[in-house]
Write a protein that holds these residues in place. Structure first.
Motif, mmCIF file in Angstrom:
data_model
loop_
_atom_site.group_PDB
_atom_site.id
_atom_site.type_symbol
_atom_site.label_atom_id
_atom_site.label_comp_id
_atom_site.label_asym_id
_atom_site.label_seq_id
_atom_site.Cartn_x
_atom_site.Cartn_y
_atom_site.Cartn_z
ATOM 1 N N GLU A 146 -45.127 13.882 22.774
ATOM 2 C CA GLU A 146 -43.748 13.996 23.565
ATOM 3 C C GLU A 146 -44.269 16.529 24.147
ATOM 4 O OE1 GLU A 146 -41.174 12.687 21.081
ATOM 5 O OE2 GLU A 146 -42.126 11.447 21.828
ATOM 6 N N GLY A 147 -44.572 16.444 22.811
ATOM 7 C CA GLY A 147 -45.391 18.265 23.398
ATOM 8 C C GLY A 147 -43.675 19.005 22.747
ATOM 9 N N ARG A 148 -43.752 18.678 20.981
ATOM 10 C CA ARG A 148 -42.483 18.887 20.549
ATOM 11 C C ARG A 148 -43.478 20.302 19.772
ATOM 12 N NH1 ARG A 148 -40.692 15.205 16.948
ATOM 13 N NH2 ARG A 148 -41.668 13.148 18.194
ATOM 14 N N PRO A 149 -42.777 20.877 18.903
ATOM 15 C CA PRO A 149 -43.524 22.474 18.156
ATOM 16 C C PRO A 149 -43.812 21.311 16.990
ATOM 17 C CG PRO A 149 -40.782 22.001 18.259
ATOM 18 C CD PRO A 149 -41.000 21.650 19.003
ATOM 19 N N LEU A 150 -44.794 21.825 16.206
ATOM 20 C CA LEU A 150 -44.909 21.539 14.842
ATOM 21 C C LEU A 150 -45.579 22.596 13.956
ATOM 22 C CD1 LEU A 150 -47.029 18.739 17.133
ATOM 23 C CD2 LEU A 150 -47.184 17.811 14.987
ATOM 24 N N VAL A 151 -45.479 22.334 12.916
ATOM 25 C CA VAL A 151 -46.243 22.994 11.418
ATOM 26 C C VAL A 151 -46.886 22.375 10.726
ATOM 27 C CG1 VAL A 151 -45.802 24.374 9.479
ATOM 28 C CG2 VAL A 151 -44.085 24.254 11.756
ATOM 29 N N ALA A 152 -47.788 22.648 10.627
ATOM 30 C CA ALA A 152 -49.216 22.534 10.159
ATOM 31 C C ALA A 152 -49.334 22.866 7.883
ATOM 32 C CB ALA A 152 -50.714 23.176 10.299
ATOM 33 N N LEU A 153 -49.388 21.035 7.295
ATOM 34 C CA LEU A 153 -48.983 22.361 6.214
ATOM 35 C C LEU A 153 -50.129 22.031 5.491
ATOM 36 C CD1 LEU A 153 -45.148 20.562 5.367
ATOM 37 C CD2 LEU A 153 -45.976 22.705 5.016
ATOM 38 N N GLU A 154 -50.712 22.699 4.065
ATOM 39 C CA GLU A 154 -52.065 22.324 3.413
ATOM 40 C C GLU A 154 -51.604 20.617 2.293
ATOM 41 O OE1 GLU A 154 -52.449 24.495 -0.013
ATOM 42 O OE2 GLU A 154 -51.904 26.503 0.875
ATOM 43 N N THR A 212 -40.583 36.953 19.016
ATOM 44 C CA THR A 212 -41.862 38.447 18.745
ATOM 45 C C THR A 212 -42.997 37.586 18.426
ATOM 46 O OG1 THR A 212 -40.113 39.933 18.684
ATOM 47 C CG2 THR A 212 -42.062 40.961 18.686
ATOM 48 N N ILE A 213 -43.089 36.921 17.411
ATOM 49 C CA ILE A 213 -44.298 36.858 17.042
ATOM 50 C C ILE A 213 -44.918 35.687 17.891
ATOM 51 C CG2 ILE A 213 -45.252 35.372 14.571
ATOM 52 C CD1 ILE A 213 -42.791 36.402 13.302
ATOM 53 N N ALA A 214 -43.721 34.899 18.126
ATOM 54 C CA ALA A 214 -44.802 34.038 19.215
ATOM 55 C C ALA A 214 -45.315 34.457 20.133
ATOM 56 C CB ALA A 214 -43.743 32.828 19.789
ATOM 57 N N ARG A 215 -44.413 36.186 20.530
ATOM 58 C CA ARG A 215 -45.571 36.095 21.975
ATOM 59 C C ARG A 215 -46.729 36.492 21.180
ATOM 60 N NH1 ARG A 215 -45.892 36.686 26.697
ATOM 61 N NH2 ARG A 215 -45.387 38.701 28.006
ATOM 62 N N ALA A 216 -47.239 37.604 20.320
ATOM 63 C CA ALA A 216 -47.783 38.222 19.823
ATOM 64 C C ALA A 216 -49.271 37.066 20.291
ATOM 65 C CB ALA A 216 -47.570 38.558 18.697
ATOM 66 N N HIS A 217 -49.291 35.856 19.246
ATOM 67 C CA HIS A 217 -49.668 34.634 19.175
ATOM 68 C C HIS A 217 -50.402 34.781 20.785
ATOM 69 C CE1 HIS A 217 -51.356 31.135 17.547
ATOM 70 N NE2 HIS A 217 -51.481 30.360 19.134
ATOM 71 N N ALA A 255 -42.781 28.082 15.284
ATOM 72 C CA ALA A 255 -43.546 27.004 16.807
ATOM 73 C C ALA A 255 -43.037 26.527 17.459
ATOM 74 C CB ALA A 255 -43.573 25.889 15.419
ATOM 75 N N ARG A 256 -41.343 26.705 17.628
ATOM 76 C CA ARG A 256 -40.108 26.485 18.594
ATOM 77 C C ARG A 256 -40.049 27.667 19.182
ATOM 78 N NH1 ARG A 256 -34.647 25.811 15.754
ATOM 79 N NH2 ARG A 256 -33.703 26.409 17.697
ATOM 80 N N ALA A 257 -40.094 28.726 19.161
ATOM 81 C CA ALA A 257 -40.285 30.013 20.161
ATOM 82 C C ALA A 257 -41.623 29.714 20.633
ATOM 83 C CB ALA A 257 -40.148 30.916 19.501
ATOM 84 N N LEU A 258 -42.830 29.121 19.943
ATOM 85 C CA LEU A 258 -44.020 28.739 20.725
ATOM 86 C C LEU A 258 -44.288 27.623 22.061
ATOM 87 C CD1 LEU A 258 -46.979 28.848 17.770
ATOM 88 C CD2 LEU A 258 -46.457 30.861 19.901
ATOM 89 N N ALA A 259 -43.585 26.942 21.649
ATOM 90 C CA ALA A 259 -43.160 25.946 22.715
ATOM 91 C C ALA A 259 -42.194 26.213 23.543
ATOM 92 C CB ALA A 259 -42.359 24.569 22.136
ATOM 93 N N LYS A 260 -41.329 26.716 22.896
ATOM 94 C CA LYS A 260 -40.471 27.719 24.528
ATOM 95 C C LYS A 260 -41.133 28.587 25.129
ATOM 96 C CE LYS A 260 -37.670 30.783 23.518
ATOM 97 N NZ LYS A 260 -36.433 31.445 22.640
ATOM 98 N N GLN A 261 -41.945 29.307 24.939
ATOM 99 C CA GLN A 261 -42.751 30.290 25.813
ATOM 100 C C GLN A 261 -44.645 30.212 26.503
ATOM 101 O OE1 GLN A 261 -43.276 34.148 23.461
ATOM 102 N NE2 GLN A 261 -41.089 33.446 22.370
ATOM 103 N N ASP A 262 -44.158 29.190 25.933
ATOM 104 C CA ASP A 262 -45.493 28.757 26.229
ATOM 105 C C ASP A 262 -46.075 27.296 27.130
ATOM 106 O OD1 ASP A 262 -49.177 28.242 26.082
ATOM 107 O OD2 ASP A 262 -48.998 27.143 24.651
#
Length: 304
Positions: free
Chosen positions: A16-24, A206-211, A296-303
């Protein structure tokens, strides 16, 4: 391409293209005893959901690389014995032999990249160990940050390390080190280290934009977002310094070296702080998970 095994929740989020966060998963197998380990793993996953993203805890189970664990798999892993601790060097070997292993920062980054997950939350990264000028003991996490395009949210590097040398190596490798909301590099259990961070950013956008700009510029590697532990939960650096120094001196006297050093030091610090170091560790992991979800949410919004 490697075949990944996705949990139902992770697969749905990817589809569905929803934001994800990996965990160790080493926090489950090597961080604390049962059943606290399982409870904390579930709590951190829920923190990510509450912040608007989907958690993907990563581990190798019976030779298969899992991206996202079902609830019963977390319970099983939390009670398992003799689980391998996997980094870049032994991830493939564990899979080839049908083993079970928990992923460290480096191995989690590799799996996250393979799954298309751009953000990873952890406690603290590895780095340059004290005395590395003679032992050459430097964590694979630093090289992984230099080559794998994942933004890693951590409370800095573990405070038992040589933090100035760790920052120097990260600079040499071209890894952006971004302090979140402050100018100092945090020191894991402590919000401040007295070391100036190379970069500062104050918002997830800003962090998402830098990525994304690193990707567009063709730059290899990821970003380290150094997120200070909340003030209410921290152990001040000046209180910890003598504890860490005494633990390191004891390890030296007893001839403890290599992979045995970190667990020994963490156990001694746990004992000398009356368990407070563990509570701070849990608080900072949860804090990092919440920030990672926002990135992750910011990345999904910008990408798009």
């Amino acid at each position: 391409m490697i075949e990944l095994t996705f949990s139902a929740e992770t697969r749905a989020a990817l589809t569905e293209g929803r934001p994800l966060v990996a965990l160790e998963s080493t926090i489950i197998t090597h961080g604390m005893p049962w059943p606290r380990n399982a409870d904390v793993a579930r709590t951190v996953e829920q923190d990510i959901r509450d912040a608007g993203a989907t958690p993907a805890t990563i581990a190798v189970l019976d030779g298969r690389l899992h991206v996202g664990l079902e609830p019963e798999q977390i319970t099983t892993l939390a009670q398992a014995r003799d689980v391998a601790k996997l980094s870049r060097a032994d991830l493939a070997a564990c899979m080839a032999t049908g083993g079970t292993g928990a992923t460290t920062v480096a191995a989690t980054m590799i799996a996250a990249r393979a799954a298309g997950i751009a953000v990873f939350a952890t406690g603290g990264i590895g780095g340059v160990h004290k005395g590395a000028e003679s032992s050459f003991d430097i964590s694979a996490d630093l090289q992984e940050l230099a080559q794998t395009p994942v933004t890693v949210v951590a409370a800095g590097a573990k405070a038992i390390l040589d933090l100035p040398k760790t920052l120097e190596v990260l600079e040499t490798l071209g890894v952006p080190v971004i302090a979140y909301g402050q100018d100092e590099f945090p020191a894991f259990w402590s919000a401040k280290s007295s070391l100036k961070a190379p970069l500062r950013m104050d918002d997830p956008d800003t962090i998402a934009r830098a990525h994304l700009l690193r990707r567009d510029l063709g730059l290899p590697g990821g970003q380290l977002v150094a997120n200070p532990v909340p003030e209410a939960d921290e152990i001040p650096a000046e209180a910890l310094a003598p504890v860490i120094e005494a633990a390191q001196a004891e390890a030296d006297r007893r001839g403890i070296t290599g992979k045995a050093v970190t667990p020994f030091l963490l156990q001694r610090i746990f004992e000398e702080t009356g368990g407070r170091s563990l509570e701070t560790n849990i608080a900072l992991v949860r804090n990092n998970a919440r920030l990672a979800a926002r990135i992750a949410r910011a990345l999904a919004k910008q990408d798009f």
